[in-house]
Design an enzyme around this catalytic site. Structure first.
Site: not given
Length: 173
Positions: A77, A91-94
């Site tokens: 991502r 804001i790391p997310h998949g």
């Protein structure tokens, strides 16, 4: 609007099963918050961008929000579009296809006072998120709402008070 940070009410059977189970490491507070004390890490030493994303993913996994396959999706991502939001916040997310790897919605907060370099910006706060279905959009909106005031954002970057972070995200309306 604060639904994300509150778990849905459980029936008595679910509560008894949750109490009896030692599979999960999440601590749910009396008011049902899904951002737990264990999901907040303060004063971390600087690391690389990839190490920070992996650490966020591992903490999400360890708290039972995601499975192992979500972590590489968080890295992908960031490669597709930077998870750095500006103002010292990442804001790391998949990826979209990683939704199947989310067990339940939740967030973690990792504070790097000296910063982590993210694609041209420096993040002191890395907030990992996992959202069931489209809940990640609500999660992003609520995080943004919680940190709109400069003084709150700056304090989140340097505080040593876990309760301050819990209250900041729990008190959103």
């Amino acid at each position: 609007m604060g639904f994300f940070f509150k778990n849905k009410k459980k029936n008595k059977t679910e509560e008894a099963m949750a109490q009896a189970s030692e599979v999960t490491t999440e601590t749910t507070t009396a008011d049902g918050m899904i951002l737990s004390r264990e999901g907040i890490k303060l004063g971390l030493p600087s690391v690389s961008m990839e190490e920070a994303i992996i650490a966020a993913g591992e903490l999400l996994r360890d708290l039972g929000y995601v499975d192992d396959d979500y972590i590489p999706a968080m890295i992908r991502r960031n490669e597709e579009a930077s998870v750095y939001m500006g103002l010292g916040l990442a804001i790391p997310h998949g990826t979209e296809d990683a939704k199947k790897n989310v067990k339940k919605s939740g967030i973690i907060v990792m504070q790097y006072p000296e910063g982590v370099e993210f694609n041209g910006g420096t993040a002191q706060l890395v907030i990992g998120i996992a959202g069931v279905g489209d809940e990640h959009l609500e999660i992003l909106a609520q995080i943004t709402e919680a940190v709109t005031e400069d003084e709150i954002l700056e304090k989140l970057k340097t505080t040593t008070d876990v309760d301050y972070i819990l209250k900041t995200f729990a008190n959103m309306e």
